[in-house]
Design a protein around this motif. Structure first.
Motif, PDB file in Angstrom:
ATOM      1  N   LEU B  60       0.818  -1.219   0.000  1.00 36.58           N
ATOM      2  CA  LEU B  60       0.000   0.000   0.000  1.00 36.58           C
ATOM      3  C   LEU B  60       0.847   1.263   0.000  1.00 36.58           C
ATOM      4  O   LEU B  60       0.396   2.321  -0.450  1.00 36.58           O
ATOM      5  CB  LEU B  60      -0.952  -0.010   1.202  1.00 36.58           C
ATOM      6  CG  LEU B  60      -2.132  -0.965   1.093  1.00 36.58           C
ATOM      7  CD1 LEU B  60      -2.924  -0.987   2.404  1.00 36.58           C
ATOM      8  CD2 LEU B  60      -3.065  -0.570  -0.062  1.00 36.58           C
ATOM      9  N   ALA B  61       2.054   1.156   0.508  1.00 41.09           N
ATOM     10  CA  ALA B  61       2.939   2.326   0.512  1.00 41.09           C
ATOM     11  C   ALA B  61       3.249   2.782  -0.909  1.00 41.09           C
ATOM     12  O   ALA B  61       3.582   3.943  -1.144  1.00 41.09           O
ATOM     13  CB  ALA B  61       4.227   1.995   1.260  1.00 41.09           C
ATOM     14  N   LEU B  62       3.119   1.862  -1.862  1.00 36.59           N
ATOM     15  CA  LEU B  62       3.328   2.216  -3.271  1.00 36.59           C
ATOM     16  C   LEU B  62       2.354   3.304  -3.700  1.00 36.59           C
ATOM     17  O   LEU B  62       2.698   4.199  -4.465  1.00 36.59           O
ATOM     18  CB  LEU B  62       3.110   0.965  -4.142  1.00 36.59           C
ATOM     19  CG  LEU B  62       3.149   1.150  -5.651  1.00 36.59           C
ATOM     20  CD1 LEU B  62       4.580   1.365  -6.118  1.00 36.59           C
ATOM     21  CD2 LEU B  62       2.555  -0.064  -6.364  1.00 36.59           C
ATOM     22  N   LYS B  63       1.141   3.205  -3.181  1.00 39.82           N
ATOM     23  CA  LYS B  63       0.086   4.120  -3.598  1.00 39.82           C
ATOM     24  C   LYS B  63       0.313   5.542  -3.094  1.00 39.82           C
ATOM     25  O   LYS B  63       0.104   6.498  -3.827  1.00 39.82           O
ATOM     26  CB  LYS B  63      -1.253   3.598  -3.084  1.00 39.82           C
ATOM     27  CG  LYS B  63      -2.447   4.390  -3.521  1.00 39.82           C
ATOM     28  CD  LYS B  63      -3.704   3.702  -3.027  1.00 39.82           C
ATOM     29  CE  LYS B  63      -4.933   4.435  -3.470  1.00 39.82           C
ATOM     30  NZ  LYS B  63      -6.144   3.754  -3.009  1.00 39.82           N
ATOM     31  N   CYS B  64       0.749   5.658  -1.839  1.00 41.30           N
ATOM     32  CA  CYS B  64       0.818   7.001  -1.253  1.00 41.30           C
ATOM     33  C   CYS B  64       2.247   7.466  -1.032  1.00 41.30           C
ATOM     34  O   CYS B  64       2.468   8.522  -0.446  1.00 41.30           O
ATOM     35  CB  CYS B  64       0.050   7.033   0.060  1.00 41.30           C
ATOM     36  SG  CYS B  64       0.639   5.851   1.266  1.00 41.30           S
ATOM     37  N   PHE B  98      -6.130  -4.069   7.593  1.00 39.18           N
ATOM     38  CA  PHE B  98      -5.918  -3.842   6.157  1.00 39.18           C
ATOM     39  C   PHE B  98      -6.783  -2.666   5.701  1.00 39.18           C
ATOM     40  O   PHE B  98      -6.337  -1.789   4.965  1.00 39.18           O
ATOM     41  CB  PHE B  98      -6.316  -5.079   5.348  1.00 39.18           C
ATOM     42  CG  PHE B  98      -5.261  -6.158   5.282  1.00 39.18           C
ATOM     43  CD1 PHE B  98      -4.235  -6.228   6.200  1.00 39.18           C
ATOM     44  CD2 PHE B  98      -5.307  -7.115   4.287  1.00 39.18           C
ATOM     45  CE1 PHE B  98      -3.272  -7.232   6.139  1.00 39.18           C
ATOM     46  CE2 PHE B  98      -4.349  -8.121   4.209  1.00 39.18           C
ATOM     47  CZ  PHE B  98      -3.332  -8.180   5.141  1.00 39.18           C
ATOM     48  N   GLY B  99      -8.041  -2.681   6.135  1.00 44.86           N
ATOM     49  CA  GLY B  99      -8.984  -1.619   5.752  1.00 44.86           C
ATOM     50  C   GLY B  99      -8.529  -0.255   6.233  1.00 44.86           C
ATOM     51  O   GLY B  99      -8.610   0.736   5.501  1.00 44.86           O
ATOM     52  N   VAL B 100      -8.041  -0.211   7.478  1.00 37.83           N
ATOM     53  CA  VAL B 100      -7.587   1.086   8.012  1.00 37.83           C
ATOM     54  C   VAL B 100      -6.363   1.566   7.228  1.00 37.83           C
ATOM     55  O   VAL B 100      -6.250   2.744   6.884  1.00 37.83           O
ATOM     56  CB  VAL B 100      -7.256   0.989   9.526  1.00 37.83           C
ATOM     57  CG1 VAL B 100      -6.900   2.370  10.074  1.00 37.83           C
ATOM     58  CG2 VAL B 100      -8.422   0.418  10.303  1.00 37.83           C
ATOM     59  N   MET B 101      -5.467   0.627   6.921  1.00 35.44           N
ATOM     60  CA  MET B 101      -4.278   1.023   6.136  1.00 35.44           C
ATOM     61  C   MET B 101      -4.682   1.563   4.762  1.00 35.44           C
ATOM     62  O   MET B 101      -4.111   2.534   4.271  1.00 35.44           O
ATOM     63  CB  MET B 101      -3.331  -0.166   5.977  1.00 35.44           C
ATOM     64  CG  MET B 101      -2.239  -0.204   7.008  1.00 35.44           C
ATOM     65  SD  MET B 101      -0.885  -1.318   6.569  1.00 35.44           S
ATOM     66  CE  MET B 101      -1.576  -2.889   6.986  1.00 35.44           C
ATOM     67  N   LYS B 102      -5.672   0.923   4.159  1.00 34.19           N
ATOM     68  CA  LYS B 102      -6.142   1.407   2.853  1.00 34.19           C
ATOM     69  C   LYS B 102      -6.698   2.830   2.971  1.00 34.19           C
ATOM     70  O   LYS B 102      -6.440   3.682   2.124  1.00 34.19           O
ATOM     71  CB  LYS B 102      -7.234   0.476   2.301  1.00 34.19           C
ATOM     72  CG  LYS B 102      -6.693  -0.768   1.644  1.00 34.19           C
ATOM     73  CD  LYS B 102      -7.813  -1.663   1.156  1.00 34.19           C
ATOM     74  CE  LYS B 102      -8.606  -1.034   0.028  1.00 34.19           C
ATOM     75  NZ  LYS B 102      -9.613  -1.963  -0.531  1.00 34.19           N
ATOM     76  N   SER B 103      -7.471   3.056   4.032  1.00 34.86           N
ATOM     77  CA  SER B 103      -8.027   4.406   4.242  1.00 34.86           C
ATOM     78  C   SER B 103      -6.921   5.435   4.408  1.00 34.86           C
ATOM     79  O   SER B 103      -6.992   6.536   3.849  1.00 34.86           O
ATOM     80  CB  SER B 103      -8.900   4.437   5.503  1.00 34.86           C
ATOM     81  OG  SER B 103      -9.974   3.579   5.381  1.00 34.86           O
ATOM     82  N   VAL B 104      -5.914   5.077   5.199  1.00 33.32           N
ATOM     83  CA  VAL B 104      -4.812   6.027   5.423  1.00 33.32           C
ATOM     84  C   VAL B 104      -4.089   6.287   4.101  1.00 33.32           C
ATOM     85  O   VAL B 104      -3.781   7.435   3.764  1.00 33.32           O
ATOM     86  CB  VAL B 104      -3.816   5.481   6.478  1.00 33.32           C
ATOM     87  CG1 VAL B 104      -2.607   6.400   6.599  1.00 33.32           C
ATOM     88  CG2 VAL B 104      -4.498   5.337   7.830  1.00 33.32           C
ATOM     89  N   ALA B 105      -3.858   5.227   3.333  1.00 33.94           N
ATOM     90  CA  ALA B 105      -3.158   5.392   2.045  1.00 33.94           C
ATOM     91  C   ALA B 105      -3.977   6.282   1.119  1.00 33.94           C
ATOM     92  O   ALA B 105      -3.421   7.165   0.443  1.00 33.94           O
ATOM     93  CB  ALA B 105      -2.917   4.033   1.400  1.00 33.94           C
ATOM     94  N   ASP B 106      -5.291   6.082   1.095  1.00 32.41           N
ATOM     95  CA  ASP B 106      -6.164   6.935   0.264  1.00 32.41           C
ATOM     96  C   ASP B 106      -6.071   8.388   0.709  1.00 32.41           C
ATOM     97  O   ASP B 106      -5.963   9.300  -0.103  1.00 32.41           O
ATOM     98  CB  ASP B 106      -7.625   6.471   0.368  1.00 32.41           C
ATOM     99  CG  ASP B 106      -7.878   5.200  -0.423  1.00 32.41           C
ATOM    100  OD1 ASP B 106      -7.050   4.870  -1.299  1.00 32.41           O
ATOM    101  OD2 ASP B 106      -8.901   4.532  -0.176  1.00 32.41           O
ATOM    102  N   GLU B 107      -6.131   8.562   2.030  1.00 32.96           N
ATOM    103  CA  GLU B 107      -6.112   9.922   2.570  1.00 32.96           C
ATOM    104  C   GLU B 107      -4.792  10.617   2.256  1.00 32.96           C
ATOM    105  O   GLU B 107      -4.768  11.779   1.847  1.00 32.96           O
ATOM    106  CB  GLU B 107      -6.335   9.853   4.078  1.00 32.96           C
ATOM    107  CG  GLU B 107      -6.621  11.178   4.717  1.00 32.96           C
ATOM    108  CD  GLU B 107      -6.761  11.014   6.214  1.00 32.96           C
ATOM    109  OE1 GLU B 107      -5.975  11.628   6.943  1.00 32.96           O
ATOM    110  OE2 GLU B 107      -7.659  10.259   6.649  1.00 32.96           O
TER     111      GLU B 107
END
Lengths: 138, 222
Positions: B60-64, B98-107
């Protein structure tokens, strides 16, 4: 992998790709995923456990600080009447006793020998809703 | 000097903390885990679950463009200090995280990469740029700009993923299958003629590639 059409928006594509990867991670067996982590770094699992432990400590401190701040704020408000001069507090307590016939006998016969007792009594009256934090009769 | 009251209040913040960490509110047991229950759950994660968290953070770090540890740390803090309130007891804790990490990455991505101070990587006038649709109507000019910047960033990431894997037949097939979303893992294995172990090795190679792309941006080891 989830069912759906091939996305065309790059952000949607990236999200789809990462979602599939996350699902694959979840589906990977325990031994394999640990082995993968070890390949990345022999200390990755331990390091991640440390991140978790640090986060637990930090979150706990934050919750404590928030709870303390909340109660300090409350204490500050109810402390207003307690910061009055002694004579004014005595007058207020007398007024309360005279004007509130429906107070329990215990409340009307509060033993007030020291200023600490007086503060405790006034504090109790604030909690009972007989007076407000500014010393007004309710 | 309000000794009695102070003592009560000093105990009070402890009780309030315990209440905040404890979960049962007014005697009602909800369907969500309390922060206290989440604390317990994360402390008892198995090594495999911890490894899954670490690998997910890396992807997920790739995204943000964050550091995986930063991303995981922020997700954990949100989960543990009660900011992330919905954690159904029926959901495995690892899926929740996983869901929280995705939210943080989106944010963090929505922050328009401001967080890293890198700004948006300019997209050359190639095909990728042409694929970015204009922002939805009704957005403020600032939000519309953010929207374009976020999708420009995603386009750059996707271009790098393609460049990295288009010559790796197996990995590229898996990526295409992911994007199509029409094949389950067993079907991908069948078409590729590989067993599940080999498939997982391809997946691992892809994740390693994601880490390399992310590290290249930051000049860090993957």
């Amino acid at each position: 992998m989830t069912a759906g059409k091939k996305p065309s928006d790059p952000l949607e594509e990236l999200n789809t790709l990462l979602d599939a990867d996350l699902q694959a991670i979840l589906d990977t067996g325990d031994d394999e995923i640990i082995a993968e982590a070890m390949e990345v770094s022999p200390s990755l699992v331990d390091d991640t456990r440390q991140v978790i432990a640090d986060a637990v400590t930090t979150a706990g401190k934050r919750c404590l600080a928030a709870a303390r701040a909340e109660l300090d704020a409350e204490q500050q408000v109810s402390g207003q009447v307690l910061s009055w001069p002694l004579e004014r507090k005595v007058v207020l307590l007398r007024q309360v006793r005279e004007s509130r016939a429906n107070l329990t006998i215990a409340a009307r016969q509060m033993e007030t020998e020291t200023e600490n007792d007086l503060d405790s009594d006034l504090d109790a009256l604030v909690d009972l809703g007989v007076i407000d934090e500014e010393g007004n009769l309710l | 000097m309000r000794t009695r009251k102070n003592n009560v209040r000093n105990l009070g913040w402890v009780r309030l903390y315990m209440w905040k960490m404890g979960g049962v509110v007014d005697g009602k047991v909800g369907k969500n885990r309390s922060p206290g229950e989440i604390v317990t759950a994360v402390q008892y994660l198995s090594n495999a679950e911890v490894a899954k968290l670490a690998n997910t953070a890396r992807s997920l770090a790739l995204k943000c463009r964050a550091e995986p540890k930063e991303l995981l740390n922020e997700a954990l803090l949100r989960a543990l200090d009660g900011r992330r309130k919905t954690c159904p007891t029926t959901l495995p804790i690892i899926n929740f995280l996983f869901g929280v990490m995705k939210s943080v990455a989106d944010e963090w991505l929505d922050d328009g990469l401001k967080r890293t101070g890198e700004g948006v990587v300019p997209v050359s006038t190639g095909e990728e740029e042409g694929t970015i649709d204009p922002p939805s109507s009704g957005l403020t000019p600032e939000k519309a700009l953010e929207d374009v910047q976020v999708r420009q960033h995603a386009a750059v990431v996707m271009r790098e993923v393609r460049e990295m894997f288009e010559n790796d037949k197996e990995a590229w097939f898996v990526i295409e299958a992911d994007l199509d979303g029409e094949m389950i893992a067993d079907e991908v294995c069948e078409v590729l003629g590989v067993d599940r172990k080999r498939y997982n090795a391809i997946r691992k190679r892809i994740r390693r590639g994601y880490a390399e792309i992310r590290a290249k941006w930051k000049g860090l080891p993957s």
